[in-house]
Design a protein around this motif. Structure first.
Motif: not given
Ligand code: GLY
Length: 411
Positions: A48-50, A54-56, A256-258, A274-276, A317-319, A342-344
């Motif tokens: 649930g990270m918004l 940092m995701e880009a 890694v994140y918490a 997470g996350a691998t 699985s992320r798409p 994907h991750r978002n």
């Molecule tokens: N948004 C973080 C992840 O996909 O791990």
């Protein structure tokens, strides 16, 4: 064989699919949602990270722009979902005030963090380097060996499971959820006309919204999705040993994140770690090495988590899409894509909603400020065009080709 008809058929009942169903319901459509296990895909593992900043990463300016436009919609999206579900404000766990602390473990990680901060400056995204002592003021649990840090005031979090439960309540009350897998889309004269489920029931629909995550590509070749499995852990810690803010770290090159959830009445706090991220086939099996790696890396950043209880290890699985940006919009007559996040997927849910509102002709002012919704629609059109991989991708095997010049949508 039975059949049923609806205005909008949504394939997939994760956060993205249920958001699409809710928007279609608000547009006055009769809605059926097909999913054998609602919420048990990427939504179930999501932290649930918004986090548009940092995701880009390098080469992902489009994702940053999509994420920033989506984040602007989050407060109104969250309160509209809560209101529609009859839940009190705050029920979906949106936190847009605490910000995110980025930590770098060793000297090489500091170099990498500084390169990322320079990229943020170039793109106009908010982040600033902090001395480790200042990082400890933000997060007293920061480990003693952390070499560098940055503060990212605009990256936040929400509780995806609470959000999914709220959306599920809204959709169940006003639409129909069928717990079956879609086996195939149905076509006539080059247009999608519905779907058939695994039991052979046919659903005739004016519009199909394909929101089946990484499996979308198995139903429509023009949605070239792939599974990107990842593991998250859920820990339960005493509040004084859990992080107060979202922490994202790099430990010898490994991310890694918490993500802490609010403190519970008993003084504990759930923390999602997470996350691998792997390129392999989808399964829900958690590898021992992934659990080991996540705990090894998070404990050097946040040593207090050593005492936490390990509640859950979840792999979903992320798409992913070929460029890891989503596919949003009308892909063929009768077919609207809402996949490839994907991750978002959680971050981009409100932007997906705004794009669908636009396609359905629904009033964005019902849940969002119009300027932010307009910016989200424009970002989706620019960075999430569902036809960008070319018209050859836009045809299922053996079907009538679809023109690459189709625009907009009348779903
Ligand atoms: N948004 C973080 C992840 O996909 O791990």
């Amino acid at each position: 064989m039975s059949s049923r008809a609806c205005d909008v058929l949504v394939v997939g009942a994760g956060v993205v699919g249920l958001t699409a169903a809710w928007r279609a319901l608000d547009a006055g459509a009769g809605v059926v949602v097909l999913d054998p296990a609602p919420g048990d895909g990427a939504t179930h593992a999501a932290a649930g990270m918004l986090a548009p900043v940092m995701e880009a990463g390098f080469g992902e300016e489009g994702q940053a722009r999509l994420g920033t436009a989506a984040l602007a919609l989050w407060p109104s999206y969250a309160s509209a979902v809560e209101h529609a579900a009859g839940l009190p404000p705050g029920a979906v766990g949106l936190d847009t005030t605490s910000g995110t602390l980025a930590l770098a473990y060793d000297a090489d990680d500091v170099v990498a963090l500084r390169r990322l901060l320079a990229l943020h400056r170039q793109w106009g995204l908010g982040s600033a380097e902090l001395p480790p002592a200042a990082a400890r003021e933000r997060e007293p649990g920061t480990g003693p060996r952390v070499a560098g840090a940055a503060w990212v005031p605009g990256d936040h979090s929400v509780d995806p499971r609470a959000l999914h439960a709220a959306l599920a309540g809204v959709v169940a009350a006003r639409g129909t959820v069928v717990r079956r897998a879609a086996a195939a889309l149905t076509w006539a004269d080059g247009a999608v006309t519905g779907a058939v489920d695994a039991a052979g029931t046919t659903y005739a629909a004016g519009t199909v919204v394909l929101a089946a995550g990484h499996a979308s590509g198995t139903l429509y070749a023009g949605a070239p999705t792939r599974p990107v499995p990842g593991t998250t852990l859920r820990l339960l810690a005493d509040a004084d040993r859990a992080p107060r803010v979202v922490v994202r770290g790099v430990v010898q090159g490994r991310p890694v994140y918490a993500v802490p959830r609010p403190v519970r009445p008993d003084g504990t706090r759930e923390v999602v770690v997470g996350a691998t991220s792997h390129e392999r086939a989808d399964d829900h099996l958690t590898r021992a090495g992934d659990v080991f790696a996540l705990l090894r890396d998070v404990r050097v950043l946040l040593p207090g988590l050593d005492e936490a209880v390990l509640l859950e290890a979840t792999t979903r699985s992320r798409p992913g899409s070929p460029d890891n940006a989503p596919l949003l919009g009308r892909a063929a007559p009768g077919l609207h894509l809402a996949t490839g996040h994907h991750r978002n997927g959680i971050l981009l849910a409100p932007l997906t909603a705004a794009a669908l509102d636009h396609a359905l002709g629904a009033a964005p002012s019902a849940w969002a400020d119009e300027e932010a919704a307009g910016a989200a629609v424009a970002a989706a059109a620019r960075y999430a065009d569902p036809l960008r991989f070319g018209p050859a991708c836009g045809t299922p095997a053996g079907r009538t080709p679809v023109s690459s010049t189709i625009e907009g949508g009348t779903a």
